[in-house]
Design an enzyme around this catalytic site. Structure first.
Site: not given
Ligand code: CMC
Length: 428
Positions: A307, A364
């Site tokens: 998140h 989710d």
């Molecule tokens: N699986 C594997 N690796 C992950 C995941 C995941 N679900 N989420 C983040 N990471 C890794 C990412 O690759 C990165 O690694 P590194 O630092 O080595 O490059 C690190 O964790 C930080 O991730 P980020 O993408 O920079 O973080 P963000 O804050 O931009 O993204 C997120 C947050 C929710 C988009 C992301 O965690 C994600 O894609 N999760 C899966 C989709 C999901 O479940 N979304 C629902 C969010 S909650 C409901 C809502 O409010 O919408």
């Protein structure tokens, strides 16, 4: 702590005031930055460090796993309140008295008929259309059927727009699902509670009386409350920014629904269930999928994990996990993907990749398992998220308009070509 921040650019030093929230969050107010520095701006991809507004609706502390609507903890609201009370509190700032709640519900009910011509629009969609596309279009179409613009300075106008959308949106949600299932587009009943009425509109079959299952009703109430607001997330920011151009409430909501659709946001609940099903079909080897999620050459992500704000745990996920167990037990359903989900969670909680990056199950991760147990098709999961988020979007749109916020219009740093002469087509 001093109440200003100092910025040094080359020889020059600038001072900016700090803004403090009621929970002691601190921001640097850079409103005068560009003028004072002769053109310097900030850049912050994904707005990870940028506050877009001051808001009195929802407080979220991602480090401590705290979520509160209007000062009330999400845990207490999920246990003690119903969705309509929570909607009222989000939109109007205080929990309603009995009389206020009754009036709110009565006004919503008297606005819960949509123009019959909307059925023609529903009819025109192919059955294969994704429900989120249908919902976003129908919400936008409501503007055409209710063209009078809202005078936001009139309390009455604002209230009427709110009860209108609170009344009509569930009808659109139900019709979106019924279209997919080939069922007649029906209406609910004024004698039912807000959530019961939604259930009747969604699930009633043409050839039988619909009986409310209280287990399903309580679970749905809870899920809607847990989704009702989440401060400046992607879809809410979209609603606020669309509305900041003075686009109407329904048009702004339609934009928010499109933003919610994506799998990194609300679309994750559908993606989680599809992922869990795929793992089951593949023999249930959770370790294989954990390895894929960690492999930087593999685009696969563990859906329902991570998140932007929660870096400890998502308090909503904790409540939903318990609810998933309760609902499945009460309905006598044994869903093998619940076990797969729990295995994945355990593995992730003990895996350095997930621990170091502070990736925990989010709202989710378990919600889809409950929706499926209720008989809601997978493609409808994000629509259910939208139904829950409706009061939050309304509250945020209302706050933005009443605060007379300026039009949202970020800047950029241009990295394209410098001025060059036009080349005629023969010379390209
Ligand atoms: N699986 C594997 N690796 C992950 C995941 C995941 N679900 N989420 C983040 N990471 C890794 C990412 O690759 C990165 O690694 P590194 O630092 O080595 O490059 C690190 O964790 C930080 O991730 P980020 O993408 O920079 O973080 P963000 O804050 O931009 O993204 C997120 C947050 C929710 C988009 C992301 O965690 C994600 O894609 N999760 C899966 C989709 C999901 O479940 N979304 C629902 C969010 S909650 C409901 C809502 O409010 O919408």
């Amino acid at each position: 702590m001093s109440d200003t921040a100092r910025l040094q650019i080359g020889e020059n030093s600038y001072e900016f005031p700090l803004v403090k929230g009621t929970e002691n969050e601190v921001a640097i107010n850079i409103k005068t930055l560009r003028t004072a520095t002769n053109g310097v701006i900030t850049i912050d991809p994904g707005y990870k460090n940028t506050g877009s507004c001051e808001s009195a609706i929802t407080f979220l502390d991602g480090e401590k796993g705290i979520l509160r609507y209007r000062g009330y903890s999400i845990e207490e609201l999920a246990e003690k309140a119903d969705f309509l009370e929570v909607a009222f509190a989000l939109i109007f700032g205080e929990l309603p008295t009995k009389e206020q709640l009754e009036k709110f519900h009565k006004d919503i009910k008297s606005n819960s008929v949509v123009d019959d011509d909307i059925k023609k629009i529903v009819d025109a969609f192919p059955k294969s259309a994704h429900p989120m596309g249908i919902l976003s279009s129908l919400t936008s179409a409501l503007t055409a059927f209710n063209p009078s613009s809202v005078n936001v300075d009139s309390e009455e106008d604002m209230y009427n727009a709110i009860v209108k959308i609170m009344g009509k949106f569930p009808v659109l949600v139900a019709w979106t699902m019924r279209k997919k299932q080939g069922l007649p587009l029906n209406y609910g009943s004024k004698s039912l509670g807000y959530v019961e009425n939604i259930m009747k509109m969604m699930f009633e079959q043409p050839n039988e009386d619909y009986e409310i299952d209280t287990v399903v009703k309580d679970a749905l109430d809870k899920l809607l409350i847990l989704h009702a607001d989440h401060e400046q997330n992607c879809s809410t920011s979209t609603v606020r920014i669309a509305g900041s151009s003075h686009a109407g409430l329904f048009a702004s909501l339609s934009a928010g629904i499109s933003a919610l659709w994506g799998p990194l946001h609300g679309g994750a609940n559908q993606a989680v269930l599809e992922m869990l099903e795929a793992i089951k079909e593949d023999g249930g080897d959770t370790k294989k999928y954990m390895a894929k999620a960690k492999d930087k050459n593999d685009p696969f992500r563990l859906m329902g994990f991570g998140h932007r704000v929660y870096k400890n745990f998502d308090p909503r996920a904790k409540i939903i996990k318990v609810a998933a167990d309760e609902v499945l037990n009460n309905l006598g359903i044994q869903d093998p993907i619940l076990a797969i989900a729990k295995d994945l969670e355990q593995e992730a909680l003990n895996d350095p990749y997930f621990v170091e990056r502070k990736l925990y199950p989010n709202v989710d991760f378990y919600s889809g398992i409950i929706y499926r147990a209720m008989g809601i098709p997978v493609e409808m999961f994000t629509v259910m998220f939208a139904l829950g988020r409706l009061p939050g979007w309304i509250a945020q749109w209302k706050e933005m308009r009443l605060n007379h916020e300026p039009i949202g219009r970020p800047r950029q740093i241009y990295i394209g070509e410098n001025l060059r002469p036009f080349k005629s087509i023969e010379n390209r």
